[in-house]
Enzyme design. Structure first.
Site, mmCIF file in Angstrom:
data_model
loop_
_atom_site.group_PDB
_atom_site.id
_atom_site.type_symbol
_atom_site.label_atom_id
_atom_site.label_comp_id
_atom_site.label_asym_id
_atom_site.label_seq_id
_atom_site.Cartn_x
_atom_site.Cartn_y
_atom_site.Cartn_z
ATOM 1 N N GLU A 1 -12.964 -0.575 2.228
ATOM 2 C CA GLU A 1 -12.100 -0.321 1.069
ATOM 3 C C GLU A 1 -12.033 -1.539 0.161
ATOM 4 O OE1 GLU A 1 -8.290 0.788 2.787
ATOM 5 O OE2 GLU A 1 -7.626 -1.287 2.712
ATOM 6 N N CYS B 1 0.809 -1.232 0.000
ATOM 7 C CA CYS B 1 0.000 0.000 0.000
ATOM 8 C C CYS B 1 0.838 1.276 0.000
ATOM 9 C CB CYS B 1 -0.971 0.006 1.169
ATOM 10 S SG CYS B 1 -2.269 -1.241 0.979
ATOM 11 N N HIS C 1 -13.369 9.602 -7.441
ATOM 12 C CA HIS C 1 -12.382 9.651 -8.522
ATOM 13 C C HIS C 1 -11.260 10.646 -8.225
ATOM 14 C CE1 HIS C 1 -15.329 7.221 -10.602
ATOM 15 N NE2 HIS C 1 -14.325 6.851 -11.389
#
Length: 150
Positions: free
Chosen positions: A136, A25, A75
């Site tokens: 997530e 990550c 986005h």
């Protein structure tokens, strides 16, 4: 009158990178986030009110969450403004990418705290934010409860 909890689900797409993290990550990557917003209050008992029987109109809750969270984060690429990612963020922003700079590590845990503060400010005074759940992935999520944060 009884207190009732109502929940509305939202979805948005966003990317981030965790500076200093020791796993995958640390790289730029994205998620299909799902946000569950639960508020608590008493249903309106005034028969003349067009919202009679509702704790809050789901549409009114949607307006708040869309304005404060979805329209902002959807986005986007989220970076901690206090890391070397700032240089990358500036470069991407100059290329007209949707960049959000936050003052925290953009983990799901820290995002859900941020979202709670943003939503609470805009709820009617008779409605309280009860909890948030931000996932997530289909198997990973963070939860925020008002009762844990009093």
């Amino acid at each position: 009158m009884s207190k009732i909890r109502i929940t509305k689900q939202f979805s948005f797409e966003a990317g981030h990178a965790l500076y200093g993290y020791d796993g995958k990550c640390k790289n730029l990557h994205g998620h299909s986030y799902h946000l569950f917003v639960t508020v608590i209050g008493e249903p309106i008992i005034d028969h003349s009110n067009v919202k009679f029987g509702m704790v809050i109109d789901f549409g009114d809750l949607k307006k708040i969450v869309n304005k404060e969270i979805i329209d902002v984060f959807d986005h986007s690429m989220i970076f901690n403004k206090n890391t070397p990612h700032l240089n990358l963020a500036k470069e991407l922003k100059n290329q007209e990418h949707h960049i959000i700079l936050v003052d925290y590590q953009p983990t799901t845990e820290m995002m859900v705290i941020d979202f709670a503060e943003k939503i609470k400010k805009h709820l009617p005074e008779n409605i309280a934010l009860h909890s948030l759940k931000l996932s997530e992935t289909s198997t990973s999520f963070a939860e925020w409860y008002a009762s844990d944060n009093e």
